[in-house]
Design an enzyme around this catalytic site. Structure first.
Site, PDB file in Angstrom:
ATOM      1  N   ARG A  92      59.591  82.574  10.116  1.00  0.00           N
ATOM      2  CA  ARG A  92      58.487  83.378  10.657  1.00  0.00           C
ATOM      3  C   ARG A  92      58.575  83.548  12.167  1.00  0.00           C
ATOM      4  NH1 ARG A  92      53.458  79.308   9.628  1.00  0.00           N
ATOM      5  NH2 ARG A  92      54.364  79.324   7.545  1.00  0.00           N
ATOM      6  N   HIS A  93      59.251  82.617  12.861  1.00  0.00           N
ATOM      7  CA  HIS A  93      59.425  82.822  14.307  1.00  0.00           C
ATOM      8  C   HIS A  93      60.908  82.689  14.698  1.00  0.00           C
ATOM      9  CE1 HIS A  93      58.549  78.536  14.052  1.00  0.00           C
ATOM     10  NE2 HIS A  93      57.237  78.699  14.001  1.00  0.00           N
TER      11      HIS A  93
ATOM     12  N   HIS B 267      51.919  68.125  19.614  1.00  0.00           N
ATOM     13  CA  HIS B 267      51.135  69.030  18.768  1.00  0.00           C
ATOM     14  C   HIS B 267      49.746  69.229  19.363  1.00  0.00           C
ATOM     15  CE1 HIS B 267      51.209  71.433  15.086  1.00  0.00           C
ATOM     16  NE2 HIS B 267      49.903  71.454  15.308  1.00  0.00           N
ATOM     17  N   GLY B 268      49.517  70.472  19.757  1.00  0.00           N
ATOM     18  CA  GLY B 268      48.197  70.858  20.235  1.00  0.00           C
ATOM     19  C   GLY B 268      47.882  70.456  21.663  1.00  0.00           C
TER      20      GLY B 268
ATOM     21  N   THR C 199      52.383  73.124  11.694  1.00  0.00           N
ATOM     22  CA  THR C 199      52.711  71.879  11.009  1.00  0.00           C
ATOM     23  C   THR C 199      51.467  70.995  10.936  1.00  0.00           C
ATOM     24  OG1 THR C 199      54.860  72.104  12.064  1.00  0.00           O
ATOM     25  CG2 THR C 199      54.420  70.031  10.934  1.00  0.00           C
TER      26      THR C 199
ATOM     27  N   GLU D 244      58.125  60.954  16.431  1.00  0.00           N
ATOM     28  CA  GLU D 244      57.250  61.811  17.240  1.00  0.00           C
ATOM     29  C   GLU D 244      55.851  61.672  16.644  1.00  0.00           C
ATOM     30  OE1 GLU D 244      58.597  65.573  18.626  1.00  0.00           O
ATOM     31  OE2 GLU D 244      56.556  66.387  18.693  1.00  0.00           O
TER      32      GLU D 244
ATOM     33  N   HIS E 101      61.655  75.370  16.144  1.00  0.00           N
ATOM     34  CA  HIS E 101      61.475  75.033  14.732  1.00  0.00           C
ATOM     35  C   HIS E 101      62.000  76.184  13.880  1.00  0.00           C
ATOM     36  CE1 HIS E 101      58.317  73.701  11.464  1.00  0.00           C
ATOM     37  NE2 HIS E 101      59.533  73.795  10.973  1.00  0.00           N
TER      38      HIS E 101
ATOM     39  N   ARG F  76      56.913  92.792  16.343  1.00  0.00           N
ATOM     40  CA  ARG F  76      57.388  94.168  16.437  1.00  0.00           C
ATOM     41  C   ARG F  76      58.838  94.343  15.988  1.00  0.00           C
ATOM     42  NH1 ARG F  76      54.568  97.922  19.830  1.00  0.00           N
ATOM     43  NH2 ARG F  76      52.464  97.741  19.043  1.00  0.00           N
TER      44      ARG F  76
ATOM     45  N   ARG G 192      61.974  77.581  10.657  1.00  0.00           N
ATOM     46  CA  ARG G 192      61.211  77.417   9.406  1.00  0.00           C
ATOM     47  C   ARG G 192      61.938  78.050   8.238  1.00  0.00           C
ATOM     48  NH1 ARG G 192      55.853  76.230   8.509  1.00  0.00           N
ATOM     49  NH2 ARG G 192      54.822  75.288  10.286  1.00  0.00           N
TER      50      ARG G 192
ATOM     51  N   GLU H 136      63.657  71.394  15.273  1.00  0.00           N
ATOM     52  CA  GLU H 136      62.672  70.954  14.273  1.00  0.00           C
ATOM     53  C   GLU H 136      63.005  71.635  12.959  1.00  0.00           C
ATOM     54  OE1 GLU H 136      58.687  71.819  15.321  1.00  0.00           O
ATOM     55  OE2 GLU H 136      58.780  70.650  17.158  1.00  0.00           O
TER      56      GLU H 136
ATOM     57  N   ASP I 152      58.873  78.459  20.059  1.00  0.00           N
ATOM     58  CA  ASP I 152      58.667  79.169  18.784  1.00  0.00           C
ATOM     59  C   ASP I 152      57.842  80.448  18.952  1.00  0.00           C
ATOM     60  OD1 ASP I 152      59.915  77.044  17.569  1.00  0.00           O
ATOM     61  OD2 ASP I 152      58.112  76.247  16.625  1.00  0.00           O
ATOM     62  N   HIS I 153      56.776  80.334  19.748  1.00  0.00           N
ATOM     63  CA  HIS I 153      55.825  81.447  19.747  1.00  0.00           C
ATOM     64  C   HIS I 153      56.238  82.614  20.644  1.00  0.00           C
ATOM     65  CE1 HIS I 153      53.690  79.390  16.791  1.00  0.00           C
ATOM     66  NE2 HIS I 153      53.555  78.322  17.553  1.00  0.00           N
TER      67      HIS I 153
ATOM     68  N   ASN J 183      58.489  73.934  23.585  1.00  0.00           N
ATOM     69  CA  ASN J 183      58.705  74.566  22.283  1.00  0.00           C
ATOM     70  C   ASN J 183      58.524  76.087  22.451  1.00  0.00           C
ATOM     71  OD1 ASN J 183      58.024  75.776  19.748  1.00  0.00           O
ATOM     72  ND2 ASN J 183      57.813  73.730  18.888  1.00  0.00           N
TER      73      ASN J 183
ATOM     74  N   HIS K 207      52.596  75.908  21.853  1.00  0.00           N
ATOM     75  CA  HIS K 207      51.647  76.998  21.691  1.00  0.00           C
ATOM     76  C   HIS K 207      50.780  77.210  22.924  1.00  0.00           C
ATOM     77  CE1 HIS K 207      47.935  78.946  20.193  1.00  0.00           C
ATOM     78  NE2 HIS K 207      48.797  79.644  19.475  1.00  0.00           N
TER      79      HIS K 207
HETATM   80  N1  PXP Z   1      56.101  68.682  17.841  1.00  0.00           N
HETATM   81  C1  PXP Z   1      56.282  69.076  16.561  1.00  0.00           C
HETATM   82  C2  PXP Z   1      57.048  68.186  15.656  1.00  0.00           C
HETATM   83  C3  PXP Z   1      55.803  70.312  16.107  1.00  0.00           C
HETATM   84  O1  PXP Z   1      56.000  70.689  14.833  1.00  0.00           O
HETATM   85  C4  PXP Z   1      55.138  71.157  17.017  1.00  0.00           C
HETATM   86  C5  PXP Z   1      54.659  72.507  16.560  1.00  0.00           C
HETATM   87  O2  PXP Z   1      55.742  73.281  16.199  1.00  0.00           O
HETATM   88  C6  PXP Z   1      54.992  70.722  18.337  1.00  0.00           C
HETATM   89  C7  PXP Z   1      55.445  69.464  18.719  1.00  0.00           C
HETATM   90  C8  PXP Z   1      54.339  71.580  19.373  1.00  0.00           C
HETATM   91  O3  PXP Z   1      53.026  71.813  19.036  1.00  0.00           O
HETATM   92  P1  PXP Z   1      52.223  72.903  19.847  1.00  0.00           P
HETATM   93  O4  PXP Z   1      52.918  74.202  19.637  1.00  0.00           O
HETATM   94  O5  PXP Z   1      50.862  72.845  19.253  1.00  0.00           O
HETATM   95  O6  PXP Z   1      52.242  72.472  21.293  1.00  0.00           O
END
Ligand code: PXP
Length: 263
Positions: free
Chosen positions: A57-58, A202-203, A109, A159, A51, A26, A53, A78, A17-18, A15, A225
């Protein structure tokens, strides 16, 4: 699939996103999420997750267009189950859409989709995406009721939200970790028994990935993340390779577990 058959390969979806979060801090175009996506693929990612959103935001709309046209691996988009996002998904036709709950005020999320209490609009969106040839994943809590509801909605994939499991690990709560891991394992078995493809995420971190990667019904992990955070210290290539290696090692153990069970 049954636990007795050989566990399928475990895919890693990175992922990104970050990377976009840092870019947006910036404005401008650096760091480029697409460059991160190519790097992640070269380091062993099987797919890329982003994702889009509602508040952008990202990840931006332009990021999605570029990912869709330039990526060499499947894109997992996502998104919230809204008509705006449905129209975007139908325009780009990613390999998969993962429907997630979205609240503007949340930092990430939080919790799975309320599939049991969802009105007809969720089923309509699942149907429209599937008609367009997009695989539909529902991001849910690892609970039986959510799995039953996902099956009724006609999803291809669930998921399983690993957030509670990872939070217990951050709290050094060993009993909580074991309890949450068992909840995910039971949910994975139930979902696979209903014919759903099972993903999780997630996480997840280097410390928490192995127990999930060892669950035979889970065929994809989506991780973001932590990998982007680690990339600050050692580079994205090294972070993805290390995560990949931990997943592969756990999967080998998972196959050995299956062989032992078969006798
Ligand atoms: N899966 C889903 C559905 C998510 O929404 C996210 C966070 O955007 C992730 C996985 C990845 O989570 P993390 O960024 O905490 O690894």
């Amino acid at each position: 699939m049954t636990v007795e058959s050989t566990p399928a390969a475990l895919r890693l979806g990175v992922n990104i996103d970050h990377v976009a979060t840092i870019r947006n801090a910036r404005g401008g175009r650096h760091p480029d999420p697409l460059r991160a996506a190519h790097l992640a693929v070269a380091a062993g990612a099987d797919g890329i997750t982003a994702h889009l959103r509602e508040d952008r935001r990202h990840i931006s709309d332009r990021d999605i267009s570029r990912l869709k046209s330039e990526l060499t691996r499947p894109l997992n988009l996502e998104m919230a189950a809204t008509d705006e996002m449905l129209a975007i998904a139908l325009r780009h036709v990613p390999n998969a859409c993962c429907l997630v709950p979205e609240r503007r005020e949340e930092r990430t999320t939080e919790g799975g989709l309320d599939v049991s209490g969802a009105g007809p609009s969720l089923g309509r969106i699942v149907g429209r995406l599937r008609e367009a040839g997009i695989r539909v994943s529902l991001f849910i809590e690892p609970d039986p009721a959510a799995i039953e509801a996902s099956t009724r909605l006609g999803a291809d994939i669930v998921e399983l939200h690993t957030g509670a499991y990872c939070e217990r690990a951050l709290d050094d709560d060993a009993a909580g970790v074991a309890r949450e891991a068992a909840r995910i394992a039971r949910a994975a078995t139930l979902a696979a028994g209903h014919g759903l493809e099972v993903h999780a995420g997630h996480g997840l971190t280097y410390n928490t990935v192995a127990a999930v990667a060892r669950m035979p019904e889970i065929v994809e992990l989506n991780i973001g993340h932590f990998l982007i955070g680690e990339a600050i210290f050692g580079g994205l290539d090294a972070a993805v390779r290390r995560m990949r290696a931990l997943m592969d090692e756990a999967r080998q153990q998972c196959r050995a577990d299956a062989r032992r069970r078969q006798g």
